[in-house]
Design a protein around this motif. Structure first.
Motif, PDB file in Angstrom:
ATOM      1  N   LEU A 378      25.619 -62.019 -28.359  1.00 54.57           N
ATOM      2  CA  LEU A 378      25.188 -60.625 -28.282  1.00 54.57           C
ATOM      3  C   LEU A 378      26.330 -59.683 -27.901  1.00 54.57           C
ATOM      4  CD1 LEU A 378      22.782 -58.855 -28.766  1.00 54.57           C
ATOM      5  CD2 LEU A 378      22.118 -59.146 -26.360  1.00 54.57           C
ATOM      6  N   PRO A 379      27.058 -59.943 -26.814  1.00 56.18           N
ATOM      7  CA  PRO A 379      28.193 -59.047 -26.527  1.00 56.18           C
ATOM      8  C   PRO A 379      29.271 -59.104 -27.607  1.00 56.18           C
ATOM      9  CG  PRO A 379      28.170 -60.916 -25.005  1.00 56.18           C
ATOM     10  CD  PRO A 379      26.869 -60.932 -25.741  1.00 56.18           C
ATOM     11  N   ALA A 380      29.447 -60.265 -28.241  1.00 56.14           N
ATOM     12  CA  ALA A 380      30.429 -60.357 -29.325  1.00 56.14           C
ATOM     13  C   ALA A 380      30.023 -59.450 -30.487  1.00 56.14           C
ATOM     14  CB  ALA A 380      30.559 -61.799 -29.802  1.00 56.14           C
ATOM     15  N   ILE A 381      28.714 -59.419 -30.799  1.00 57.52           N
ATOM     16  CA  ILE A 381      28.229 -58.539 -31.869  1.00 57.52           C
ATOM     17  C   ILE A 381      28.464 -57.080 -31.501  1.00 57.52           C
ATOM     18  CG2 ILE A 381      26.139 -57.697 -33.005  1.00 57.52           C
ATOM     19  CD1 ILE A 381      25.107 -60.542 -33.049  1.00 57.52           C
ATOM     20  N   VAL A 382      28.164 -56.715 -30.245  1.00 60.47           N
ATOM     21  CA  VAL A 382      28.348 -55.322 -29.811  1.00 60.47           C
ATOM     22  C   VAL A 382      29.816 -54.917 -29.928  1.00 60.47           C
ATOM     23  CG1 VAL A 382      28.205 -53.746 -27.854  1.00 60.47           C
ATOM     24  CG2 VAL A 382      26.341 -55.355 -28.292  1.00 60.47           C
ATOM     25  N   ILE A 383      30.713 -55.792 -29.477  1.00 61.49           N
ATOM     26  CA  ILE A 383      32.146 -55.484 -29.568  1.00 61.49           C
ATOM     27  C   ILE A 383      32.581 -55.407 -31.030  1.00 61.49           C
ATOM     28  CG2 ILE A 383      34.458 -56.358 -29.054  1.00 61.49           C
ATOM     29  CD1 ILE A 383      33.318 -57.527 -26.471  1.00 61.49           C
ATOM     30  N   GLY A 384      32.052 -56.313 -31.856  1.00 57.03           N
ATOM     31  CA  GLY A 384      32.383 -56.276 -33.278  1.00 57.03           C
ATOM     32  C   GLY A 384      31.961 -54.974 -33.931  1.00 57.03           C
ATOM     33  N   ILE A 385      30.763 -54.496 -33.566  1.00 62.08           N
ATOM     34  CA  ILE A 385      30.277 -53.223 -34.130  1.00 62.08           C
ATOM     35  C   ILE A 385      31.143 -52.066 -33.655  1.00 62.08           C
ATOM     36  CG2 ILE A 385      28.361 -51.580 -34.080  1.00 62.08           C
ATOM     37  CD1 ILE A 385      26.460 -53.983 -34.005  1.00 62.08           C
ATOM     38  N   LEU A 386      31.457 -52.031 -32.362  1.00 62.47           N
ATOM     39  CA  LEU A 386      32.281 -50.938 -31.827  1.00 62.47           C
ATOM     40  C   LEU A 386      33.673 -50.948 -32.446  1.00 62.47           C
ATOM     41  CD1 LEU A 386      31.272 -51.055 -28.044  1.00 62.47           C
ATOM     42  CD2 LEU A 386      30.517 -49.433 -29.795  1.00 62.47           C
ATOM     43  N   ALA A 387      34.245 -52.145 -32.634  1.00 61.98           N
ATOM     44  CA  ALA A 387      35.561 -52.236 -33.263  1.00 61.98           C
ATOM     45  C   ALA A 387      35.516 -51.725 -34.694  1.00 61.98           C
ATOM     46  CB  ALA A 387      36.058 -53.682 -33.224  1.00 61.98           C
ATOM     47  N   THR A 388      34.427 -52.021 -35.399  1.00 59.93           N
ATOM     48  CA  THR A 388      34.284 -51.561 -36.783  1.00 59.93           C
ATOM     49  C   THR A 388      34.098 -50.058 -36.837  1.00 59.93           C
ATOM     50  OG1 THR A 388      33.215 -53.672 -37.281  1.00 59.93           O
ATOM     51  CG2 THR A 388      33.042 -51.949 -38.933  1.00 59.93           C
TER      52      THR A 388
END
Length: 908
Positions: A378-388
């Motif tokens: 879940l935090p990995a997905i959030v960071i991935g979205i923010l990075a994108t």
């Protein structure tokens, strides 16, 4: 040095491919105004025709070459006659999608026939070498580049000195005028399409022995030739040739001397980005004056449909087999990704071909954080979205200086560079097999292979939440800003809408949605293959979103089943055995038919059907229009005691202002002043520089010298948005309404708050329309009460012109600039408008500057006239006084009189 030169010589083969391909792209653009993204696919098909005849059937090389080139030329002519000629009034988006559909279809045909195997073919050119000093010159490379040089020189000569070349140049300049003097634009375009596609065939066949023959390699390489055509501004053959040589040689040197994987292959695409940013000028597309963008939805979220979707998903999860359930889950995940197209292309009008590689960046960040850092999903997905989202904003920066097809080329370059440098580098992606991931949240495993029902619920839920966000955005203030920018950036800026902010926001939101969709789609089976995030798939998904309806939230659900790995693949495999193999070809054909028959997408027809059904069940509810009508009725009831609020008094002054286009002086040392309550008429013959002066006053044209002040505040270097917010408003000669918005929304767009809090608030709770006193006064002043709920595109011309002026006055500007407000109006409408303009000055307190050719309108309305001729003021004073001025009579009728010596150059 000799070693570098020897490596550079090896790049001449690639240079020849780029040169021949770019020459074909330039040919087609010069003749038809279309950038052919299918150029490589046409060449690929021709190369395989040659391969079939020469290698498989044993034909001689010259005969096989001639037949293949002739076939490609015939295909080029058919493309124009059967497809592009039908789209001459379509938007640049539709024409771009059409060529992308051709790319998909032709490449799918080759793959169906020959597969994806690499075919090594013999060269008909000498394979020996010449040695000069320490440098070896391969004979085949030298011959290839010589052929390219000869063709570029020949084309330059032909288009400069022959009748056909001059006819092509005439059509490129003005199709209507060319037709009037007997030059057929269709014939010119057909011949150029044939020549351009023939060159694509020649390039592919000649270079195939060097780069091998494979279904995908030729298309990618020819897309890279866009960089050379771009440097040549899609016009100059010699420049295209020189740029091709530089690109091919430079790419070969990078391959030899750099250690960064993918950098050399990405070099042409990086050049595209750099050239676009530095040049900062739009590619001169010849869009038809009536070009129409695809329709957009209203943003209304119908609860019964959502409830039906929930029930249907529950049923599917319980009655379908695992394979079917998994395919439905993948369809919802891909539909979620495609919602990014609805935001970016549908609402903001920015054509991006980088969405899938961009989304893949989010999947890469999330995947690598989980695999290499052990971070929970879940935090990995959030960071991935923010990075994108951050990367999406970076990609949006070129969009601030680009639009339309230009932006499509930039984003294609960025996406391909990302693919080549990141996703095809096993060092960054966890090895050749990709990254192992586990779709697990809070101890629950949502892997599509082991728990397809859970995967289906997650993807469906994510799609519904994202759809709610997108519909909220559409119905709010942000949605109005987006549609205003999509329809007309100039008009939006003239109303004080921050065009840059809207574009950046659109790219950011679309990037976040795309990343979430890509993560759910690629994480489904536990292994993420990052090589799937290719520009070709990005093109495919863009096209499928167009088929479904790129302006509708339901569009992705209707377009995604044609993509590989979705329910369409499962249906083709199980129900229609073998159809899945043809899915890409079917998608390409459906896309071409959609462009020809229904550019609004399937969702538009579906929405129309739903409205027809609901209208039979009861009258349509228009709460916003009902509210404003109620307020108008209440105001009318006590109108006798109501006092209109006067605008803030401000005076506009133009002091010795000049505008130049190159060496041509268009506006020359003009001074004038407009004070509150005063109407100043700016008149003069066509080409006198009147509209250019208004462009300079409102910030749309750079001022060469002089000043523009508002209440002594210097605004000469201020942006159009700043001037609009300071109280300078404008109605354009060409109206420039927001066609996708209703008449009421057009007017309200001028009075929407300029705060940025709505960019977050509207995602959750869209603010309702607010009707300021200025909106109500404008509606009443121009008698638009009965037109409020009608789209601007459906209004009669006279009502459209009144709406354009009403929009300009709704926010109560201190200074109002009107460009030919009475054009196209009847005599009675013109007299009524004259009365209204006088009221705007007398009762509202506005300072009004207007351009008009109707003499009676000017005499009746204006307090003072300023006359321009060849950019200079030749007379000013009271209307009757100016009317009898000999200099004015000479300017309009061509008589002899002493006037200031004007430049003899033609002015706008």
């Amino acid at each position: 040095m000799s070693a570098v030169l020897g490596v550079a010589v090896l790049g001449l083969g690639l240079s020849a491919l780029y040169a021949l391909a770019s020459l074909g792209i330039v040919l087609i653009y010069r003749g038809s105004g279309v950038i052919n993204f299918a150029q490589g696919a046409v060449g690929l098909c021709a190369a395989y025709i040659w391969f079939e005849l020469h290698i498989n059937q044993g034909w001689g090389y010259p005969a096989a070459l001639l037949i293949a080139v002739a076939a490609a030329a015939a295909v080029g002519a058919l493309i124009h006659i059967g497809l592009m000629r039908q789209l001459k009034s379509a938007s640049s988006l539709a024409r771009t999608i059409a060529t992308l559909g051709l790319l998909i279809s032709l490449q799918a045909l080759v793959i169906l026939r020959y597969g994806t195997n690499v075919n090594v073919v013999p060269s008909a050119l000498p394979t020996g070498a010449w040695t000069i000093g320490d440098v070896t010159f391969p004979q085949d490379r030298v011959i290839l580049i010589s052929i390219a040089f000869a063709l570029s020189a020949g084309l330059w000569w032909m288009y400069r000195f022959t009748d056909f070349g001059r006819a092509t140049s005439a059509v490129a300049e003005d199709q209507t005028l060319s037709a009037a003097v007997g030059v057929s634009p269709d014939v010119v375009a057909t011949v150029n399409w044939a020549l351009g596609c023939g060159l694509a065939a020649l390039a592919a066949i000649l270079v195939a022995p060097i780069i091998t023959l494979q279904a995908s390699s030729m298309t990618t390489l020819v897309l890279a030739a866009l960089a050379a055509a771009l440097i040549a501004q899609f016009r100059s053959f010699p420049v295209a040739f020189i740029a091709s040589v530089a690109l091919g040689v430079g790419q070969t040197i990078l391959t030899r001397y750099t250690t960064q994987p993918g950098l050399a292959a990405a070099a042409p695409f990086l050049v595209i980005v750099v050239v676009m940013i530095v040049r900062g000028q739009a590619v001169p597309l010849r869009d038809h004056v009536l070009a129409r963008l695809p329709a957009v939805g209203t943003g209304r979220l119908r609860a019964p449909l959502v409830l039906a979707g929930v029930v249907g998903t529950i049923v599917l999860a319980n009655v379908s087999s695992d394979a079917w359930t998994q395919s439905f889950g993948a369809t919802f995940a891909l539909s979620l990704f495609m919602l990014s197209f609805v935001v970016l292309i549908g609402y903001v009008g920015q054509i991006s071909l980088a969405q899938w590689p961009l989304a893949g960046f989010g999947a890469w960040v999330a995947g690598r954080l989980g695999a290499s850092q052990g971070m929970p999903l879940l935090p990995a997905i959030v960071i991935g979205i923010l990075a994108t989202v951050a990367l999406g904003v970076v990609i949006a920066l070129p969009a601030l200086r680009a639009r339309g097809i230009k932006l499509a080329i930039v984003t294609l370059g960025l996406g391909t560079a990302l693919e080549l440098m990141l996703f095809q580098n096993s060092t960054y992606t966890g090895g050749l097999s990709g990254t192992a991931v586990q779709l697990e949240i809070a101890g629950w495993n949502f892997d599509a292979g082991t728990h397809p029902d859970r995967y289906l619920f997650v993807t469906f839920g994510a799609f519904v939440l994202a759809a709610i966000v997108v519909t909220n955005m559409r119905r709010g203030l942000v949605g109005r800003r987006m549609l205003a920018v999509r329809t007309n950036e100039r008009a939006a800026a003239a109303l004080g809408i921050g065009v840059r902010s809207v574009k950046l926001y659109g790219f950011a939101v679309a990037a976040g949605i795309a990343a979430l969709g890509a993560i759910l789609f690629s994480f489904a089976v536990g292994i993420v293959d990052y090589t799937e995030f290719s520009s070709f798939h990005s093109i495919l998904y863009t096209c499928l979103a167009f088929v479904g309806g790129i302006g509708f939230v339901s569009g992705p659900l209707l377009g995604s089943p044609l993509a590989p790995g979705t329910v369409g693949t499962q249906f083709g495999t199980v129900v229609l055995s073998g159809v899945a193999t043809y899915l890409s070809l079917i998608g390409g054909v459906v896309l071409i038919l959609s462009v020809l028959l229904n550019q609004d997408g399937i969702a538009k027809d579906l929405a129309t059907s739903v409205r027809q059904i609901t209208s039979r069940l009861g009258p349509r509810h228009q709460p916003q229009q009902s509210t404003v009508r109620r307020q108008l009725a209440d105001d009318s009831a006590d109108g006798a005691t109501r006092t209109r609020t006067r605008v803030r008094p401000s005076a506009l002054a133009v002091d010795r202002l000049s505008v130049r286009y190159g060496n041509v002086v268009v506006v020359d040392d003009v001074s004038l002043a407009v004070r509150p309550g005063q109407v100043i008429g700016l008149i003069g013959p066509n080409g006198a520089g009147k509209t250019t002066l208004l462009d300079a006053v409102t910030g749309f044209t750079r001022v060469a010298s002089g000043r523009v002040t508002l209440n002594d505040d210097d605004m000469t270097r201020c942006s159009p948005v700043f001037r609009a917010r300071a109280g300078v408003s404008r109605a354009f000669q060409s109206l420039e309404l927001f066609e996708d918005l209703t008449a009421l929304e057009n007017i309200v767009a001028a009075t929407d708050p300029t705060s940025r809090s709505c960019y977050l608030r509207d995602l959750v709770h869209p603010a309702p329309l607010k009707f300021s006193a200025g909106v109500l006064d404008a509606i009443r002043e121009f008698q638009l009460e009965q037109d409020l709920d009608r789209p601007a595109s459906e209004l009669p011309y006279g009502r459209r012109r009144l709406l354009a002026i009403a929009r300009a006055v709704a926010n109560g500007p201190s200074v109002l600039l009107l460009d030919e407000p009475a054009a196209g109006l009847s005599g009675e409408e013109t007299r009524e408008l004259a009365t209204v303009v006088r009221r705007l000055a007398r009762d509202w307190g506005m300072a009004v500057l207007l351009i008009e050719h109707d003499v009676e309108f000017v005499l009746e309305t204006c307090d003072e006239l300023v006359v321009l001729n060849f950019g200079r003021v030749i007379s000013r004073g009271a209307p009757l006084e100016v009317r009898n001025d000999p200099a004015v009579v000479a300017a309009y009728l061509g008589g002899e009189t002493k006037v200031p010596s004007p430049s003899k150059e033609l002015r706008r």
